[in-house]
Design a protein around this motif. Structure first.
Motif, PDB file in Angstrom:
ATOM      1  N   LEU A 191       0.803  -1.235   0.000  1.00  0.00           N
ATOM      2  CA  LEU A 191       0.000   0.000   0.000  1.00  0.00           C
ATOM      3  C   LEU A 191       0.830   1.277   0.000  1.00  0.00           C
ATOM      4  CD1 LEU A 191      -3.141   0.680   0.032  1.00  0.00           C
ATOM      5  CD2 LEU A 191      -2.571  -1.724   0.285  1.00  0.00           C
ATOM      6  N   PRO A 192       1.907   1.384   0.798  1.00  0.00           N
ATOM      7  CA  PRO A 192       2.646   2.655   0.810  1.00  0.00           C
ATOM      8  C   PRO A 192       3.224   3.048  -0.547  1.00  0.00           C
ATOM      9  CG  PRO A 192       3.192   1.360   2.741  1.00  0.00           C
ATOM     10  CD  PRO A 192       2.401   0.460   1.840  1.00  0.00           C
ATOM     11  N   LEU A 193       3.413   2.059  -1.442  1.00  0.00           N
ATOM     12  CA  LEU A 193       3.924   2.374  -2.778  1.00  0.00           C
ATOM     13  C   LEU A 193       2.819   2.743  -3.738  1.00  0.00           C
ATOM     14  CD1 LEU A 193       6.978   2.138  -2.865  1.00  0.00           C
ATOM     15  CD2 LEU A 193       6.103   0.281  -1.466  1.00  0.00           C
ATOM     16  N   VAL A 194       1.654   2.120  -3.597  1.00  0.00           N
ATOM     17  CA  VAL A 194       0.593   2.320  -4.586  1.00  0.00           C
ATOM     18  C   VAL A 194      -0.443   3.347  -4.144  1.00  0.00           C
ATOM     19  CG1 VAL A 194       0.965   0.025  -5.530  1.00  0.00           C
ATOM     20  CG2 VAL A 194      -0.780   0.343  -3.786  1.00  0.00           C
ATOM     21  N   ILE A 195      -0.632   3.503  -2.832  1.00  0.00           N
ATOM     22  CA  ILE A 195      -1.475   4.571  -2.280  1.00  0.00           C
ATOM     23  C   ILE A 195      -0.755   5.087  -1.028  1.00  0.00           C
ATOM     24  CG2 ILE A 195      -3.753   5.234  -1.400  1.00  0.00           C
ATOM     25  CD1 ILE A 195      -4.991   2.912  -2.843  1.00  0.00           C
ATOM     26  N   PRO A 196       0.225   5.967  -1.172  1.00  0.00           N
ATOM     27  CA  PRO A 196       1.009   6.435  -0.025  1.00  0.00           C
ATOM     28  C   PRO A 196       0.167   7.014   1.107  1.00  0.00           C
ATOM     29  CG  PRO A 196       2.021   7.133  -2.086  1.00  0.00           C
ATOM     30  CD  PRO A 196       0.691   6.546  -2.445  1.00  0.00           C
ATOM     31  N   ALA A 197      -0.975   7.622   0.765  1.00  0.00           N
ATOM     32  CA  ALA A 197      -1.838   8.237   1.781  1.00  0.00           C
ATOM     33  C   ALA A 197      -2.370   7.233   2.787  1.00  0.00           C
ATOM     34  CB  ALA A 197      -2.994   8.974   1.107  1.00  0.00           C
ATOM     35  N   ARG A 198      -2.187   5.926   2.521  1.00  0.00           N
ATOM     36  CA  ARG A 198      -2.617   4.935   3.504  1.00  0.00           C
ATOM     37  C   ARG A 198      -1.854   5.100   4.812  1.00  0.00           C
ATOM     38  NH1 ARG A 198      -4.524   3.141   6.993  1.00  0.00           N
ATOM     39  NH2 ARG A 198      -5.385   1.086   7.434  1.00  0.00           N
ATOM     40  N   LEU A 199      -0.661   5.645   4.750  1.00  0.00           N
ATOM     41  CA  LEU A 199       0.106   5.907   5.965  1.00  0.00           C
ATOM     42  C   LEU A 199      -0.371   7.217   6.588  1.00  0.00           C
ATOM     43  CD1 LEU A 199       3.705   4.914   4.730  1.00  0.00           C
ATOM     44  CD2 LEU A 199       2.061   3.525   6.012  1.00  0.00           C
ATOM     45  N   ASP A 200      -1.645   7.232   6.971  1.00  0.00           N
ATOM     46  CA  ASP A 200      -2.241   8.457   7.502  1.00  0.00           C
ATOM     47  C   ASP A 200      -1.834   8.673   8.963  1.00  0.00           C
ATOM     48  OD1 ASP A 200      -3.870   6.674   8.946  1.00  0.00           O
ATOM     49  OD2 ASP A 200      -5.555   6.905   7.566  1.00  0.00           O
ATOM     50  N   ASP A 201      -2.171   9.830   9.494  1.00  0.00           N
ATOM     51  CA  ASP A 201      -1.750  10.185  10.854  1.00  0.00           C
ATOM     52  C   ASP A 201      -2.287   9.206  11.885  1.00  0.00           C
ATOM     53  OD1 ASP A 201      -0.379  12.360   9.868  1.00  0.00           O
ATOM     54  OD2 ASP A 201      -1.962  13.814  10.326  1.00  0.00           O
ATOM     55  N   ALA A 202      -3.548   8.788  11.720  1.00  0.00           N
ATOM     56  CA  ALA A 202      -4.153   7.874  12.698  1.00  0.00           C
ATOM     57  C   ALA A 202      -3.386   6.555  12.743  1.00  0.00           C
ATOM     58  CB  ALA A 202      -5.619   7.632  12.352  1.00  0.00           C
ATOM     59  N   LEU A 203      -3.004   6.042  11.582  1.00  0.00           N
ATOM     60  CA  LEU A 203      -2.265   4.780  11.538  1.00  0.00           C
ATOM     61  C   LEU A 203      -0.887   4.929  12.174  1.00  0.00           C
ATOM     62  CD1 LEU A 203      -1.760   1.872  10.647  1.00  0.00           C
ATOM     63  CD2 LEU A 203      -1.087   2.754   8.399  1.00  0.00           C
ATOM     64  N   LEU A 204      -0.171   5.970  11.787  1.00  0.00           N
ATOM     65  CA  LEU A 204       1.189   6.132  12.294  1.00  0.00           C
ATOM     66  C   LEU A 204       1.183   6.421  13.801  1.00  0.00           C
ATOM     67  CD1 LEU A 204       2.933   8.074   9.387  1.00  0.00           C
ATOM     68  CD2 LEU A 204       2.872   5.612   9.837  1.00  0.00           C
ATOM     69  N   ASP A 205       0.193   7.167  14.276  1.00  0.00           N
ATOM     70  CA  ASP A 205       0.080   7.418  15.720  1.00  0.00           C
ATOM     71  C   ASP A 205      -0.127   6.107  16.468  1.00  0.00           C
ATOM     72  OD1 ASP A 205       0.413  10.109  15.353  1.00  0.00           O
ATOM     73  OD2 ASP A 205      -1.720  10.609  15.545  1.00  0.00           O
ATOM     74  N   ARG A 206      -0.997   5.252  15.937  1.00  0.00           N
ATOM     75  CA  ARG A 206      -1.266   3.978  16.607  1.00  0.00           C
ATOM     76  C   ARG A 206      -0.019   3.080  16.600  1.00  0.00           C
ATOM     77  NH1 ARG A 206      -1.171   0.248  19.032  1.00  0.00           N
ATOM     78  NH2 ARG A 206      -2.760  -1.342  19.545  1.00  0.00           N
ATOM     79  N   LEU A 207       0.678   3.013  15.490  1.00  0.00           N
ATOM     80  CA  LEU A 207       1.880   2.183  15.417  1.00  0.00           C
ATOM     81  C   LEU A 207       2.952   2.685  16.382  1.00  0.00           C
ATOM     82  CD1 LEU A 207       2.224   1.565  11.565  1.00  0.00           C
ATOM     83  CD2 LEU A 207       1.065   0.155  13.274  1.00  0.00           C
ATOM     84  N   SER A 208       3.060   3.991  16.527  1.00  0.00           N
ATOM     85  CA  SER A 208       4.082   4.557  17.410  1.00  0.00           C
ATOM     86  C   SER A 208       3.806   4.271  18.883  1.00  0.00           C
ATOM     87  CB  SER A 208       4.188   6.072  17.193  1.00  0.00           C
ATOM     88  OG  SER A 208       3.041   6.737  17.691  1.00  0.00           O
TER      89      SER A 208
END
Length: 335
Positions: A191-208
């Motif tokens: 997904l990060p290559l084909v739709i980069p916006a999938r790495l949205d703030d909500a996702l990255l906040d949760r992973l962190s």
């Protein structure tokens, strides 16, 4: 401008607007003359997000991104040794939705859906309907992991685990983080290559915020897949504390040359991603035309070793059925 308009949309809209028509794709790329050389597959149809198409060169029939996703008549040729289940995965799922092939880790197929259909995909014939974990299966998965104390890592795969909603993905993270013995959660994703916006703030906040170490293994085969916007999102993930790795597949006519391989490693590193694996093609039915012979692969790998520092050289491996590890290619074999 077209690319800008596409990427301003949220990731779910981009996902829903993916191109599924061969005729539309060829028209956008001004390659209508190719129509006679492609076909519309029934079991594994065309699917490609518009933002990924925008990275292709209009009018170039040999574009390395186009070759990865355009259905080719050669897929219909039966080639000896190329089979539907090259890794024998259908026999390695002790619990529905889970594969246990390697001693210390298990893989969960949490979805059968992908944002993009790559023509060489080793799971294009996989029986997802029989292997999707239901809500009830979560308890079975927890019990299985708990009964095997040697398991300390879970890989979320599919399909593509980032193809599911944040709500559903976070529920899986909550479940896995509740298992004390787990130290690492890995996401295998394109997904990060084909739709980069999938790495949205909500996702990255949760992973962190995870108590586990988070590793994201992206699947990028060519430097052209990483434009400036893609690079920005990959760097955001790295800044969120996610370990970023890449696995690529060696594909004839796409990246089987020294320039493509060195440019890919250097571009990845500039985005905070380390090359991890370079796979020799899995012998899946329909993908034989992407395969390179072993001697050519080894000769290319020696060139990569000479051209790049060691930390930018991925491991050259193949995956074989019923092996408890990725099998390194013997690069001394043809010297």
């Amino acid at each position: 401008m077209i690319n800008h308009l596409i990427t301003q949309k949220n990731w779910q809209t981009q996902l829903s607007e993916a191109i599924t028509s061969v005729d539309e794709l060829l028209s956008l790329l001004k390659l209508d003359s190719l129509r006679a050389e492609v076909y519309v597959p029934k079991h594994f149809e065309l699917r490609v997000p518009r933002g990924f198409v925008a990275k292709m060169t209009v009018g170039d029939r040999n574009d390395p991104l186009l070759r990865q996703i355009l259905p080719d008549q050669q897929e219909q040729i039966n080639v000896t040794g190329y089979v539907a289940d090259p890794l024998s995965e259908n026999s390695q799922n002790p619990v529905k939705g889970m594969l246990h092939k390697y001693q210390s880790r298990v893989l969960l197929t949490i979805t059968g859906a992908c944002a993009i259909h790559c023509r060489y995909c080793f799971r294009q014939h996989f029986d997802y309907s029989a292997n999707m974990p239901t809500a009830d299966a979560k308890e079975n998965i927890i019990n299985y992991i708990s009964a095997h104390p040697e398991i300390n890592e879970v890989i979320l795969s599919g399909g593509d685990p980032l193809n599911v909603t944040n709500r559903r993905l976070f529920a899986w993270l909550d479940t896995l983080e509740s298992i004390p013995q787990l130290t690492t959660i890995r996401l295998h994703t394109r997904l990060p290559l084909v739709i980069p916006a999938r790495l949205d703030d909500a996702l990255l906040d949760r992973l962190s915020q995870s108590r586990c170490r988070l590793v994201m293994v992206i699947h990028c085969n060519h430097a052209n897949e990483i434009d400036d916007l893609t690079a920005e999102y990959l760097q955001r993930a790295r800044a969120a504390g996610v370990t970023m790795l890449n696995q690529a597949v060696l594909l004839k006519g796409v990246n089987d040359n020294i320039d493509a391989q060195t440019e890919l490693s250097q571009r990845l590193f500039a985005c905070g991603v380390l090359p991890y694996y370079l796979y020799v093609l899995d012998k899946v039915a329909g993908a034989a035309h992407f395969d390179s012979d072993e001697q050519s692969s080894i000769e290319l790998y020696w060139s990569i070793l000479a051209a790049l520092p060691g930390y930018l050289v991925p491991k050259l491996v193949r995956e074989l059925p019923n092996r408890p590890f990725k099998v390194p290619i013997d690069i001394y074999k043809h010297i």
